[in-house]
Design an enzyme around this catalytic site. Sequence first.
Site, PDB file in Angstrom:
ATOM      1  N   LYS A   4      26.653  37.613  12.478  1.00  0.00           N
ATOM      2  CA  LYS A   4      26.721  38.475  11.282  1.00  0.00           C
ATOM      3  C   LYS A   4      28.040  39.225  11.272  1.00  0.00           C
ATOM      4  CE  LYS A   4      23.856  42.216  10.788  1.00  0.00           C
ATOM      5  NZ  LYS A   4      24.766  43.378  10.746  1.00  0.00           N
TER       6      LYS A   4
ATOM      7  N   GLU B 174      22.718  46.431   2.982  1.00  0.00           N
ATOM      8  CA  GLU B 174      22.283  47.700   3.591  1.00  0.00           C
ATOM      9  C   GLU B 174      22.545  48.849   2.620  1.00  0.00           C
ATOM     10  OE1 GLU B 174      23.574  48.351   7.598  1.00  0.00           O
ATOM     11  OE2 GLU B 174      22.936  50.454   7.597  1.00  0.00           O
TER      12      GLU B 174
HETATM   13  O1  KIV Z   1      23.530  46.771  13.739  1.00  0.00           O
HETATM   14  C1  KIV Z   1      22.431  46.671  13.172  1.00  0.00           C
HETATM   15  O2  KIV Z   1      21.353  46.893  13.738  1.00  0.00           O
HETATM   16  C2  KIV Z   1      22.434  46.249  11.773  1.00  0.00           C
HETATM   17  C3  KIV Z   1      21.204  46.544  10.982  1.00  0.00           C
HETATM   18  C4  KIV Z   1      21.137  47.989  10.668  1.00  0.00           C
HETATM   19  C5  KIV Z   1      21.128  45.715   9.766  1.00  0.00           C
HETATM   20  O3  KIV Z   1      23.398  45.727  11.305  1.00  0.00           O
END
Ligand code: KIV
Length: 264
Positions: free
Chosen positions: A111, A180
Site C-alpha cells: 500500500k 481514509e
Molecule cells: O497504517 C495504517 O494502519 C493504515 C490504516 C489506518 C488504513 O494505513
Amino acid sequence: MAVTINTLRDYKQKGEAFAVLTSYDATFAQIVSEAGVDVILIGDSLGMVLQGNDSTLPVTMADMVYHVRAVAKGNTGSLIMADMPFMSYGTTAAALDNAAELMRAGAHMVKLEGTDWMADTITALSDRGIPVCAHLGLTPQFVNKFGGYKVQGRDDQQAELMIEHACQLEKAGADAILLECVPAPLAARITQAVKAPVIGIGAGADTDGQVLVVHDMLGITPGRRPRFVKNFLAEADSIQGALAAYVQAVRQREFPGEEHTFQA
Ligand code: KIV
C-alpha cells in the site's frame, strides 16, 4: 480457502462487504485471521501504536520487514497487505526494491499513500507482479503538508480531484483503493467509479470493505477516540469475541454507522 485479490473483486461484484484489520505480530495475525478478517494490514500505524511516535514518519523498511515476517507466520489464510513506509517509494527504483523486500517477507500486496504522482510507480510495480493498494484522502504520511489529521475532500474541487486520482491510479494498475477520512457521499462515488475494491476508514458504509487499527477497535489506544472508531471489546467478553463482532458488523453493513461517518 486463502483470500486473494480475486476474492476481493468477487466481493465487490456481489456487493458483499469485507473486513480488514491491522496486525503487527504473529499472535494477533492468527486470531485476526481465524476470526474471518479477509485482509490483514501491517500498517505503518505501528509507528504510533507500537513505537509510541506521534506520526508514522519514523517507520523504516527494517521495521516493516520485521513485522511482515511475524504476521506471515501467524496468518492462516487472510491476504497480507503491507504499508510502504515514508519515502520508501520516493522514486520508482526505490519502490521496486522496497516492495520486493516486503513481498519476500510475506506480503501479498503493498500500500502506497499519494495521488497522481504515483501512477508510473504503480504501473512498474504492477507490471512486475506486485499488487498495489493506493491510499487516498487523509494520507498520514502527509500530515505535515495537511497541517494535521483532517478530513479530506470536503470541497467540490478537492472531491472531483480525488475521484480523478482514484480512476487514474486504477488505470495505472492499482488493484485496490483505500480511502481514509473522506465524506461518505464522496467515498460512495469513488466506490462506484472504479472496478477495484475500495476499502474505507472514516469513509462511510458504502465502500466495499472496512478497515480499522486493531488497537482502536479494542479500545486500548490512549487518548481521544476518533469519530470513525468503534470499541468492539466494550460489548464482547474476549478479544476473539470483539474480532468476531467486528467481522459480522462489517459484513452486515452495521458498521460504520452514521455516528462514525463524516458528511461533506
Ligand atoms: O497504517 C495504517 O494502519 C493504515 C490504516 C489506518 C488504513 O494505513
